[in-house]
Design an enzyme around this catalytic site. Structure first.
Site, PDB file in Angstrom:
ATOM      1  N   HIS A  88      -3.913  -9.175   3.665  1.00 53.06           N
ATOM      2  CA  HIS A  88      -5.350  -9.178   3.922  1.00 53.06           C
ATOM      3  C   HIS A  88      -5.650 -10.057   5.128  1.00 53.06           C
ATOM      4  O   HIS A  88      -5.149 -11.181   5.239  1.00 53.06           O
ATOM      5  CB  HIS A  88      -6.113  -9.724   2.711  1.00 53.06           C
ATOM      6  CG  HIS A  88      -6.169  -8.776   1.561  1.00 53.06           C
ATOM      7  ND1 HIS A  88      -6.437  -9.177   0.264  1.00 53.06           N
ATOM      8  CD2 HIS A  88      -5.987  -7.429   1.496  1.00 53.06           C
ATOM      9  CE1 HIS A  88      -6.422  -8.131  -0.531  1.00 53.06           C
ATOM     10  NE2 HIS A  88      -6.152  -7.054   0.187  1.00 53.06           N
ATOM     11  N   ARG A 106       0.860  -1.179   0.000  1.00 50.97           N
ATOM     12  CA  ARG A 106       0.000   0.000   0.000  1.00 50.97           C
ATOM     13  C   ARG A 106       0.899   1.232   0.000  1.00 50.97           C
ATOM     14  O   ARG A 106       2.043   1.180   0.454  1.00 50.97           O
ATOM     15  CB  ARG A 106      -0.896   0.019   1.234  1.00 50.97           C
ATOM     16  CG  ARG A 106      -1.812  -1.195   1.384  1.00 50.97           C
ATOM     17  CD  ARG A 106      -2.592  -1.113   2.682  1.00 50.97           C
ATOM     18  NE  ARG A 106      -3.515  -2.246   2.861  1.00 50.97           N
ATOM     19  CZ  ARG A 106      -3.205  -3.376   3.467  1.00 50.97           C
ATOM     20  NH1 ARG A 106      -1.986  -3.545   3.982  1.00 50.97           N
ATOM     21  NH2 ARG A 106      -4.090  -4.351   3.590  1.00 50.97           N
ATOM     22  N   LYS A 156      -2.145  -2.442   7.952  1.00 49.22           N
ATOM     23  CA  LYS A 156      -3.302  -2.000   8.723  1.00 49.22           C
ATOM     24  C   LYS A 156      -3.399  -2.770  10.036  1.00 49.22           C
ATOM     25  O   LYS A 156      -3.037  -3.942  10.118  1.00 49.22           O
ATOM     26  CB  LYS A 156      -4.583  -2.222   7.920  1.00 49.22           C
ATOM     27  CG  LYS A 156      -4.719  -1.316   6.701  1.00 49.22           C
ATOM     28  CD  LYS A 156      -6.042  -1.563   6.014  1.00 49.22           C
ATOM     29  CE  LYS A 156      -6.233  -0.609   4.834  1.00 49.22           C
ATOM     30  NZ  LYS A 156      -7.530  -0.849   4.150  1.00 49.22           N
ATOM     31  N   ARG A 210      -0.868  -2.068  -6.905  1.00 45.29           N
ATOM     32  CA  ARG A 210      -1.160  -3.155  -5.971  1.00 45.29           C
ATOM     33  C   ARG A 210      -2.143  -4.154  -6.598  1.00 45.29           C
ATOM     34  O   ARG A 210      -1.966  -5.368  -6.490  1.00 45.29           O
ATOM     35  CB  ARG A 210      -1.728  -2.564  -4.678  1.00 45.29           C
ATOM     36  CG  ARG A 210      -2.080  -3.575  -3.593  1.00 45.29           C
ATOM     37  CD  ARG A 210      -2.382  -2.807  -2.299  1.00 45.29           C
ATOM     38  NE  ARG A 210      -3.151  -3.574  -1.330  1.00 45.29           N
ATOM     39  CZ  ARG A 210      -2.620  -4.409  -0.439  1.00 45.29           C
ATOM     40  NH1 ARG A 210      -1.309  -4.599  -0.410  1.00 45.29           N
ATOM     41  NH2 ARG A 210      -3.379  -5.051   0.422  1.00 45.29           N
ATOM     42  N   TYR A 238      -9.864 -10.601  -6.592  1.00 45.25           N
ATOM     43  CA  TYR A 238      -8.911 -10.642  -7.698  1.00 45.25           C
ATOM     44  C   TYR A 238      -9.114 -11.876  -8.565  1.00 45.25           C
ATOM     45  O   TYR A 238      -8.782 -11.867  -9.744  1.00 45.25           O
ATOM     46  CB  TYR A 238      -7.477 -10.604  -7.154  1.00 45.25           C
ATOM     47  CG  TYR A 238      -7.149  -9.299  -6.483  1.00 45.25           C
ATOM     48  CD1 TYR A 238      -6.879  -8.167  -7.230  1.00 45.25           C
ATOM     49  CD2 TYR A 238      -7.135  -9.190  -5.105  1.00 45.25           C
ATOM     50  CE1 TYR A 238      -6.601  -6.956  -6.617  1.00 45.25           C
ATOM     51  CE2 TYR A 238      -6.856  -7.989  -4.474  1.00 45.25           C
ATOM     52  CZ  TYR A 238      -6.589  -6.875  -5.242  1.00 45.25           C
ATOM     53  OH  TYR A 238      -6.323  -5.683  -4.629  1.00 45.25           O
ATOM     54  N   HIS A 297      -2.732   2.365  -5.874  1.00 44.99           N
ATOM     55  CA  HIS A 297      -3.477   1.127  -5.659  1.00 44.99           C
ATOM     56  C   HIS A 297      -3.593   0.328  -6.957  1.00 44.99           C
ATOM     57  O   HIS A 297      -3.772  -0.893  -6.921  1.00 44.99           O
ATOM     58  CB  HIS A 297      -4.856   1.435  -5.085  1.00 44.99           C
ATOM     59  CG  HIS A 297      -5.196   0.592  -3.903  1.00 44.99           C
ATOM     60  ND1 HIS A 297      -4.443   0.583  -2.749  1.00 44.99           N
ATOM     61  CD2 HIS A 297      -6.197  -0.313  -3.702  1.00 44.99           C
ATOM     62  CE1 HIS A 297      -4.975  -0.268  -1.881  1.00 44.99           C
ATOM     63  NE2 HIS A 297      -6.036  -0.827  -2.437  1.00 44.99           N
TER      64      HIS A 297
END
Length: 331
Positions: free
Chosen positions: A301, A175, A199, A278, A310, A275
Protein backbone atom coordinates in the site's frame (compact mmCIF):
# COMPACT_ATOMS: atom_id res chain seq x y z
CA UNK A 1 -52.13 -1.74 -41.05
CA UNK A 2 -48.56 -1.38 -42.24
CA UNK A 3 -45.88 -2.08 -39.64
CA UNK A 4 -43.12 0.47 -39.60
CA UNK A 5 -39.74 -0.30 -38.15
CA UNK A 6 -38.84 1.48 -34.95
CA UNK A 7 -36.74 4.57 -35.56
CA UNK A 8 -33.03 4.07 -35.13
CA UNK A 9 -31.72 6.05 -32.16
CA UNK A 10 -29.62 8.99 -33.24
CA UNK A 11 -25.91 8.50 -32.77
CA UNK A 12 -24.38 10.76 -30.12
CA UNK A 13 -22.64 13.82 -31.56
CA UNK A 14 -18.94 13.36 -32.24
CA UNK A 15 -16.53 14.95 -29.79
CA UNK A 16 -14.30 17.72 -31.09
CA UNK A 17 -10.81 16.60 -32.18
CA UNK A 18 -9.22 18.96 -29.63
CA UNK A 19 -11.08 17.24 -26.80
CA UNK A 20 -10.09 13.80 -28.01
CA UNK A 21 -6.42 14.87 -28.15
CA UNK A 22 -6.54 15.95 -24.51
CA UNK A 23 -8.13 12.65 -23.47
CA UNK A 24 -5.53 10.65 -25.42
CA UNK A 25 -2.75 12.65 -23.81
CA UNK A 26 -4.19 12.05 -20.35
CA UNK A 27 -4.58 8.31 -20.90
CA UNK A 28 -1.01 8.13 -22.22
CA UNK A 29 0.11 9.94 -19.06
CA UNK A 30 -1.72 7.42 -16.88
CA UNK A 31 -0.13 4.56 -18.80
CA UNK A 32 3.46 5.79 -18.86
CA UNK A 33 3.80 7.99 -15.79
CA UNK A 34 1.33 6.43 -13.39
CA UNK A 35 1.55 2.80 -14.52
CA UNK A 36 -2.17 2.12 -14.04
CA UNK A 37 -3.41 -1.39 -14.76
CA UNK A 38 -5.12 -2.26 -18.03
CA UNK A 39 -8.42 -2.77 -16.17
CA UNK A 40 -8.29 0.69 -14.56
CA UNK A 41 -7.29 2.32 -17.84
CA UNK A 42 -10.19 0.62 -19.60
CA UNK A 43 -12.63 1.94 -16.99
CA UNK A 44 -11.21 5.47 -17.22
CA UNK A 45 -11.41 5.34 -21.02
CA UNK A 46 -15.12 4.43 -20.88
CA UNK A 47 -15.80 7.11 -18.24
CA UNK A 48 -14.09 9.78 -20.33
CA UNK A 49 -15.83 8.67 -23.51
CA UNK A 50 -19.14 9.30 -21.78
CA UNK A 51 -17.88 12.69 -20.61
CA UNK A 52 -16.94 13.58 -24.18
CA UNK A 53 -20.47 12.65 -25.28
CA UNK A 54 -21.88 15.05 -22.69
CA UNK A 55 -19.58 17.86 -23.79
CA UNK A 56 -20.33 17.27 -27.47
CA UNK A 57 -24.09 17.26 -26.80
CA UNK A 58 -23.81 20.72 -25.23
CA UNK A 59 -21.65 22.10 -28.02
CA UNK A 60 -18.36 22.20 -26.12
CA UNK A 61 -15.32 21.94 -28.40
CA UNK A 62 -12.60 23.21 -26.05
CA UNK A 63 -11.97 22.05 -22.48
CA UNK A 64 -11.02 25.63 -21.55
CA UNK A 65 -14.66 26.67 -21.93
CA UNK A 66 -15.99 24.08 -19.45
CA UNK A 67 -17.19 25.45 -16.11
CA UNK A 68 -17.86 23.79 -12.73
CA UNK A 69 -21.61 23.70 -13.38
CA UNK A 70 -21.09 21.55 -16.49
CA UNK A 71 -18.88 19.09 -14.62
CA UNK A 72 -21.40 18.87 -11.78
CA UNK A 73 -24.28 18.36 -14.23
CA UNK A 74 -22.45 15.50 -15.94
CA UNK A 75 -21.71 13.72 -12.67
CA UNK A 76 -25.29 14.26 -11.46
CA UNK A 77 -26.57 12.71 -14.70
CA UNK A 78 -24.42 9.64 -14.09
CA UNK A 79 -26.04 9.16 -10.69
CA UNK A 80 -29.56 9.78 -12.05
CA UNK A 81 -29.23 7.82 -15.30
CA UNK A 82 -30.00 9.20 -18.73
CA UNK A 83 -30.47 8.26 -22.39
CA UNK A 84 -31.56 4.77 -21.52
CA UNK A 85 -28.56 4.19 -19.24
CA UNK A 86 -29.20 3.05 -15.68
CA UNK A 87 -27.90 5.13 -12.76
CA UNK A 88 -24.35 4.37 -11.78
CA UNK A 89 -23.64 2.88 -8.38
CA UNK A 90 -21.87 5.18 -5.94
CA UNK A 91 -18.55 3.39 -6.41
CA UNK A 92 -18.76 3.62 -10.22
CA UNK A 93 -19.82 7.26 -10.07
CA UNK A 94 -16.90 8.02 -7.76
CA UNK A 95 -14.51 6.41 -10.24
CA UNK A 96 -16.01 8.39 -13.11
CA UNK A 97 -15.63 11.59 -11.09
CA UNK A 98 -11.98 10.70 -10.46
CA UNK A 99 -11.42 10.24 -14.20
CA UNK A 100 -13.04 13.57 -15.07
CA UNK A 101 -11.23 15.47 -12.33
CA UNK A 102 -7.93 13.89 -13.33
CA UNK A 103 -8.49 14.99 -16.93
CA UNK A 104 -9.02 18.61 -15.88
CA UNK A 105 -5.98 18.59 -13.56
CA UNK A 106 -3.87 17.15 -16.37
CA UNK A 107 -5.08 19.84 -18.79
CA UNK A 108 -4.17 22.56 -16.27
CA UNK A 109 -0.67 21.14 -15.69
CA UNK A 110 -0.11 20.95 -19.43
CA UNK A 111 -1.15 24.59 -19.89
CA UNK A 112 -4.15 23.65 -22.02
CA UNK A 113 -6.62 25.45 -19.75
CA UNK A 114 -6.34 28.42 -17.44
CA UNK A 115 -8.27 26.92 -14.51
CA UNK A 116 -9.41 23.55 -13.20
CA UNK A 117 -13.18 23.49 -13.63
CA UNK A 118 -13.46 20.37 -11.46
CA UNK A 119 -11.43 21.65 -8.51
CA UNK A 120 -14.39 22.25 -6.20
CA UNK A 121 -16.52 19.36 -7.46
CA UNK A 122 -16.74 16.64 -4.83
CA UNK A 123 -17.33 13.07 -5.98
CA UNK A 124 -19.84 10.87 -4.13
CA UNK A 125 -18.30 8.97 -1.25
CA UNK A 126 -18.76 5.20 -1.57
CA UNK A 127 -20.05 3.54 1.61
CA UNK A 128 -17.21 2.15 3.65
CA UNK A 129 -17.25 -1.60 3.52
CA UNK A 130 -15.00 -3.52 5.83
CA UNK A 131 -13.04 -6.24 4.03
CA UNK A 132 -14.21 -9.75 4.78
CA UNK A 133 -11.62 -12.08 6.22
CA UNK A 134 -12.00 -15.82 6.59
CA UNK A 135 -11.39 -17.42 9.98
CA UNK A 136 -8.05 -19.23 10.15
CA UNK A 137 -9.78 -22.62 10.22
CA UNK A 138 -11.67 -21.82 7.00
CA UNK A 139 -8.43 -20.80 5.27
CA UNK A 140 -6.81 -24.02 6.44
CA UNK A 141 -9.71 -26.09 5.10
CA UNK A 142 -9.60 -24.21 1.79
CA UNK A 143 -5.88 -24.80 1.33
CA UNK A 144 -6.10 -28.43 2.41
CA UNK A 145 -8.73 -29.14 -0.26
CA UNK A 146 -6.97 -27.19 -3.04
CA UNK A 147 -6.24 -29.56 -5.90
CA UNK A 148 -7.58 -32.59 -4.06
CA UNK A 149 -10.16 -33.43 -6.75
CA UNK A 150 -7.43 -34.00 -9.32
CA UNK A 151 -4.65 -35.35 -7.16
CA UNK A 152 -4.61 -38.66 -9.00
CA UNK A 153 -3.54 -39.65 -12.51
CA UNK A 154 -3.10 -36.98 -15.16
CA UNK A 155 -4.49 -34.32 -12.84
CA UNK A 156 -1.59 -34.52 -10.41
CA UNK A 157 0.45 -31.66 -11.98
CA UNK A 158 -2.60 -29.39 -11.95
CA UNK A 159 -3.35 -30.38 -8.34
CA UNK A 160 0.16 -29.33 -7.34
CA UNK A 161 -0.28 -26.05 -9.22
CA UNK A 162 -3.64 -25.32 -7.61
CA UNK A 163 -2.29 -25.90 -4.12
CA UNK A 164 0.83 -23.82 -4.82
CA UNK A 165 -1.23 -20.93 -6.20
CA UNK A 166 -3.59 -20.68 -3.23
CA UNK A 167 -0.78 -21.15 -0.71
CA UNK A 168 1.11 -18.39 -2.54
CA UNK A 169 -1.86 -16.01 -2.43
CA UNK A 170 -2.42 -16.50 1.29
CA UNK A 171 1.27 -16.83 2.17
CA UNK A 172 2.27 -13.55 0.53
CA UNK A 173 -0.91 -11.45 0.49
CA UNK A 174 -0.40 -10.96 -3.23
CA UNK A 175 -3.02 -9.45 -5.46
CA UNK A 176 -4.27 -11.88 -8.10
CA UNK A 177 -2.55 -9.82 -10.82
CA UNK A 178 0.74 -10.02 -8.91
CA UNK A 179 0.46 -13.80 -8.53
CA UNK A 180 -0.30 -14.59 -12.17
CA UNK A 181 2.28 -11.98 -13.26
CA UNK A 182 5.10 -13.46 -11.17
CA UNK A 183 8.02 -14.98 -13.11
CA UNK A 184 10.05 -17.97 -12.03
CA UNK A 185 13.04 -15.71 -11.40
CA UNK A 186 10.92 -13.65 -9.00
CA UNK A 187 10.43 -16.58 -6.64
CA UNK A 188 13.20 -18.01 -4.45
CA UNK A 189 11.97 -21.04 -2.45
CA UNK A 190 15.45 -21.53 -0.98
CA UNK A 191 15.31 -18.06 0.62
CA UNK A 192 11.55 -18.19 1.13
CA UNK A 193 10.97 -14.88 -0.67
CA UNK A 194 9.06 -13.56 -3.66
CA UNK A 195 9.35 -10.33 -5.63
CA UNK A 196 5.88 -8.96 -6.30
CA UNK A 197 5.31 -6.33 -8.96
CA UNK A 198 2.40 -4.24 -7.82
CA UNK A 199 0.38 -1.18 -8.79
CA UNK A 200 2.09 1.82 -10.30
CA UNK A 201 5.20 -0.18 -11.14
CA UNK A 202 6.07 -0.58 -7.43
CA UNK A 203 7.84 -3.79 -6.48
CA UNK A 204 8.32 -5.32 -3.05
CA UNK A 205 10.14 -8.34 -1.65
CA UNK A 206 7.99 -10.40 0.70
CA UNK A 207 8.46 -13.61 2.69
CA UNK A 208 6.53 -16.59 1.40
CA UNK A 209 6.17 -18.77 4.48
CA UNK A 210 6.92 -22.41 5.11
CA UNK A 211 3.70 -23.98 3.79
CA UNK A 212 3.73 -21.90 0.62
CA UNK A 213 7.43 -22.58 0.10
CA UNK A 214 6.91 -26.33 0.26
CA UNK A 215 3.90 -26.17 -2.07
CA UNK A 216 5.83 -24.02 -4.55
CA UNK A 217 8.89 -26.27 -4.45
CA UNK A 218 6.73 -29.36 -5.15
CA UNK A 219 4.98 -27.61 -8.03
CA UNK A 220 8.14 -26.14 -9.60
CA UNK A 221 10.04 -29.43 -9.47
CA UNK A 222 7.35 -32.03 -10.11
CA UNK A 223 4.65 -30.29 -12.15
CA UNK A 224 5.61 -27.08 -13.90
CA UNK A 225 8.30 -28.53 -16.25
CA UNK A 226 5.81 -30.95 -17.76
CA UNK A 227 3.11 -28.30 -18.10
CA UNK A 228 5.45 -25.74 -19.69
CA UNK A 229 6.62 -28.32 -22.24
CA UNK A 230 3.17 -28.18 -23.83
CA UNK A 231 3.53 -24.46 -24.53
CA UNK A 232 6.13 -21.96 -25.72
CA UNK A 233 8.23 -21.61 -22.62
CA UNK A 234 6.54 -18.82 -20.66
CA UNK A 235 8.53 -17.40 -17.72
CA UNK A 236 5.36 -17.22 -15.59
CA UNK A 237 5.40 -19.20 -12.37
CA UNK A 238 1.82 -20.36 -12.70
CA UNK A 239 0.82 -21.91 -16.02
CA UNK A 240 -2.30 -23.48 -17.46
CA UNK A 241 -2.78 -26.97 -18.86
CA UNK A 242 -1.63 -25.77 -22.31
CA UNK A 243 1.68 -24.49 -20.99
CA UNK A 244 0.81 -20.79 -21.21
CA UNK A 245 0.69 -18.24 -18.43
CA UNK A 246 -2.29 -18.69 -16.11
CA UNK A 247 -4.86 -15.91 -16.55
CA UNK A 248 -6.65 -14.01 -13.81
CA UNK A 249 -9.86 -15.79 -14.77
CA UNK A 250 -8.10 -19.14 -14.58
CA UNK A 251 -6.89 -18.34 -11.08
CA UNK A 252 -10.43 -17.33 -10.07
CA UNK A 253 -11.72 -20.67 -11.33
CA UNK A 254 -9.13 -22.57 -9.31
CA UNK A 255 -10.11 -20.73 -6.13
CA UNK A 256 -13.83 -21.14 -6.77
CA UNK A 257 -13.39 -24.88 -7.27
CA UNK A 258 -11.44 -25.19 -4.02
CA UNK A 259 -13.97 -23.06 -2.11
CA UNK A 260 -16.84 -25.25 -3.30
CA UNK A 261 -15.06 -28.38 -2.08
CA UNK A 262 -14.31 -26.70 1.24
CA UNK A 263 -17.97 -25.78 1.72
CA UNK A 264 -17.31 -22.03 1.52
CA UNK A 265 -19.63 -19.58 -0.28
CA UNK A 266 -18.87 -18.96 -3.95
CA UNK A 267 -21.82 -16.68 -4.75
CA UNK A 268 -23.35 -13.62 -3.15
CA UNK A 269 -21.78 -10.88 -1.01
CA UNK A 270 -19.77 -13.34 1.09
CA UNK A 271 -18.34 -15.24 -1.88
CA UNK A 272 -14.69 -16.21 -1.52
CA UNK A 273 -12.45 -14.37 -3.99
CA UNK A 274 -8.68 -13.99 -4.44
CA UNK A 275 -8.98 -10.69 -2.57
CA UNK A 276 -10.58 -12.57 0.33
CA UNK A 277 -7.26 -14.37 0.84
CA UNK A 278 -5.43 -11.03 0.76
CA UNK A 279 -7.84 -9.60 3.34
CA UNK A 280 -7.42 -12.70 5.48
CA UNK A 281 -3.63 -12.45 5.24
CA UNK A 282 -3.67 -8.85 6.51
CA UNK A 283 -6.24 -9.46 9.24
CA UNK A 284 -4.51 -12.55 10.58
CA UNK A 285 -1.18 -10.69 10.70
CA UNK A 286 -2.73 -7.86 12.74
CA UNK A 287 -4.56 -10.35 14.96
CA UNK A 288 -1.17 -11.95 15.61
CA UNK A 289 0.33 -8.64 16.75
CA UNK A 290 1.98 -7.35 13.55
CA UNK A 291 2.55 -3.59 13.33
CA UNK A 292 0.26 -1.83 10.85
CA UNK A 293 3.28 -0.23 9.15
CA UNK A 294 4.80 -3.64 8.53
CA UNK A 295 1.51 -4.90 7.09
CA UNK A 296 1.42 -1.80 4.87
CA UNK A 297 4.81 -2.74 3.40
CA UNK A 298 3.83 -6.38 2.96
CA UNK A 299 0.62 -5.43 1.14
CA UNK A 300 2.33 -2.82 -1.03
CA UNK A 301 0.00 0.00 0.00
CA UNK A 302 1.28 3.45 -0.88
CA UNK A 303 -0.44 4.92 2.18
CA UNK A 304 -0.91 3.50 5.65
CA UNK A 305 -4.47 4.90 5.55
CA UNK A 306 -5.40 2.13 3.12
CA UNK A 307 -4.03 -0.48 5.51
CA UNK A 308 -5.78 0.94 8.57
CA UNK A 309 -9.13 -0.39 7.37
CA UNK A 310 -7.91 -3.79 8.54
CA UNK A 311 -7.44 -2.47 12.07
CA UNK A 312 -11.19 -1.78 12.10
CA UNK A 313 -11.78 -5.42 11.26
CA UNK A 314 -9.71 -6.57 14.21
CA UNK A 315 -11.48 -4.09 16.52
CA UNK A 316 -14.82 -5.54 15.42
CA UNK A 317 -13.52 -9.03 16.17
CA UNK A 318 -12.32 -7.95 19.61
CA UNK A 319 -15.73 -6.44 20.30
CA UNK A 320 -17.47 -9.69 19.33
CA UNK A 321 -15.19 -11.73 21.59
CA UNK A 322 -15.72 -9.27 24.44
CA UNK A 323 -19.49 -9.34 23.99
CA UNK A 324 -19.63 -13.12 24.26
CA UNK A 325 -16.97 -13.58 26.95
CA UNK A 326 -17.31 -10.70 29.41
CA UNK A 327 -19.74 -11.43 32.27
CA UNK A 328 -21.13 -7.87 32.25
CA UNK A 329 -21.20 -7.24 28.52
CA UNK A 330 -25.01 -7.39 28.47
CA UNK A 331 -27.31 -5.63 30.89
Amino acid sequence: MPVYPAPTPAAPPAAAPALRRVVRGYLDHLTVERGLSANTLGSYRRDLERYLETLAATGVTDLATVGPAQVEAHLAALRAGDDGRPPLAVSSAARAASAVRGLHRFALREGLVGADASRDVRPPTPPRRLPRALPVEDVTRLLDTAGSARAAGDGAPLALRDRALLEFLYGTGARISEAVGAAVDDVDPAEGTALLRGKGGRSRLVPIGGYATEALRAYLVRARPGLVAAGRGTPAVFVNARGGALSRQGAWTILRRAAERAGLPVDGPDAVSPHTLRHSYATHLLDGGADVRVVQELLGHASVTTTQVYTLVTVERLREVWATAHPRAHG
